[in-house]
Design an enzyme around this catalytic site. Structure first.
Site, PDB file in Angstrom:
ATOM      1  N   HIS A   5      47.080 -56.387-154.690  1.00 46.99           N
ATOM      2  CA  HIS A   5      46.591 -57.290-155.734  1.00 46.99           C
ATOM      3  C   HIS A   5      45.769 -58.394-155.088  1.00 46.99           C
ATOM      4  O   HIS A   5      46.000 -58.764-153.930  1.00 46.99           O
ATOM      5  CB  HIS A   5      47.775 -57.887-156.512  1.00 46.99           C
ATOM      6  N   GLU A  27      39.505 -55.575-160.471  1.00 45.79           N
ATOM      7  CA  GLU A  27      39.779 -56.947-160.872  1.00 45.79           C
ATOM      8  C   GLU A  27      38.882 -57.923-160.113  1.00 45.79           C
ATOM      9  O   GLU A  27      39.234 -58.363-159.015  1.00 45.79           O
ATOM     10  CB  GLU A  27      41.226 -57.329-160.568  1.00 45.79           C
TER      11      GLU A  27
END
Length: 215
Positions: A85, A133
């Site tokens: 992430h 992202e």
């Protein structure tokens, strides 16, 4: 569409959100999972919701103080894990090692990346899915599917060119049913979101609104 809610370290009630997610998944037929803090994995899994870890380490059993062992995550009830992430970046070797650890523990995997080029590289490592992202949009009010749809389309093309069995999720700024529908129109097979649910005044209502186009 797969909806994965990352609770990060927000001051939310993970059990309440997990319970709501489980109920809405049953009512709508939409696949919804929750990724809580590692310390809350077992309590969240006990609600019956599909439970994911936010991170695992690329280690095996041994002297690895402070690591998040894939087997421990699975024992706590998780069935999948995020890897890399944007708030928990890993070196390439550690991403590869984390994927090996997840495979060893029987966990599904989604590798996060910033842009289509990185998505292609991530897909080549053999995860079950990837999530695009752009960091600048994470936690914001504008979703990537609205602000920069070319990134989503490019990510889908990049992953498909490498391995068309790898699912592509759209993250960053996702908060509404409109965002979810837009992500699907751009070729994404799911969304990864956090603040739109975890920081909502009424997380259950936020989840219901999110999946309404699919219900």
């Amino acid at each position: 569409m797969f909806v994965l809610v990352n609770l990060k370290a927000y001051p939310s009630d993970p059990v309440a959100i997990a319970t709501a997610a489980h109920e809405i998944a049953d009512e709508s037929g939409v696949r919804i999972a929750v990724a809580p803090q590692a310390a809350h994995l077992e309590r969240v899994a006990e609600t019956g919701v599909e439970t994911w870890a936010q991170h695992i380490s690329s280690v095996e059993h041994g002297s690895h103080t402070g690591s998040t062992l894939a087997e421990a995550v699975a024992d706590a009830g998780a069935v999948g894990t995020l890897v890399n992430h944007s708030e928990r970046r890993l070196r390439l070797a550690d991403i590869d090692g984390a994927l090996d650890a997840a495979d060893r523990a029987g966990l599904e995997t989604i590798v996060c990346a910033n842009n289509p080029d990185q998505i292609g590289a991530a897909a080549a490592l053999g995860p079950d899915g990837v999530a695009v992202e752009p960091p600048a949009l994470i936690g914001g009010d504008v979703s990537v599917s609205q602000a920069d749809p070319e990134i989503v389309e490019g990510a889908v093309e990049a992953a498909t060119a490498v391995d068309d069995s790898v699912d592509v999720l759209c993250g960053a700024g996702i908060s509404s049913g409109e965002d979810l529908a837009a992500a699907g129109d751009l070729g994404a097979s799911g969304v990864l979101l956090a603040s739109g649910v975890a920081k909502a005044d009424d997380p259950r209502a936020a989840l219901a609104d999110l999946v309404e186009p699919l219900a």
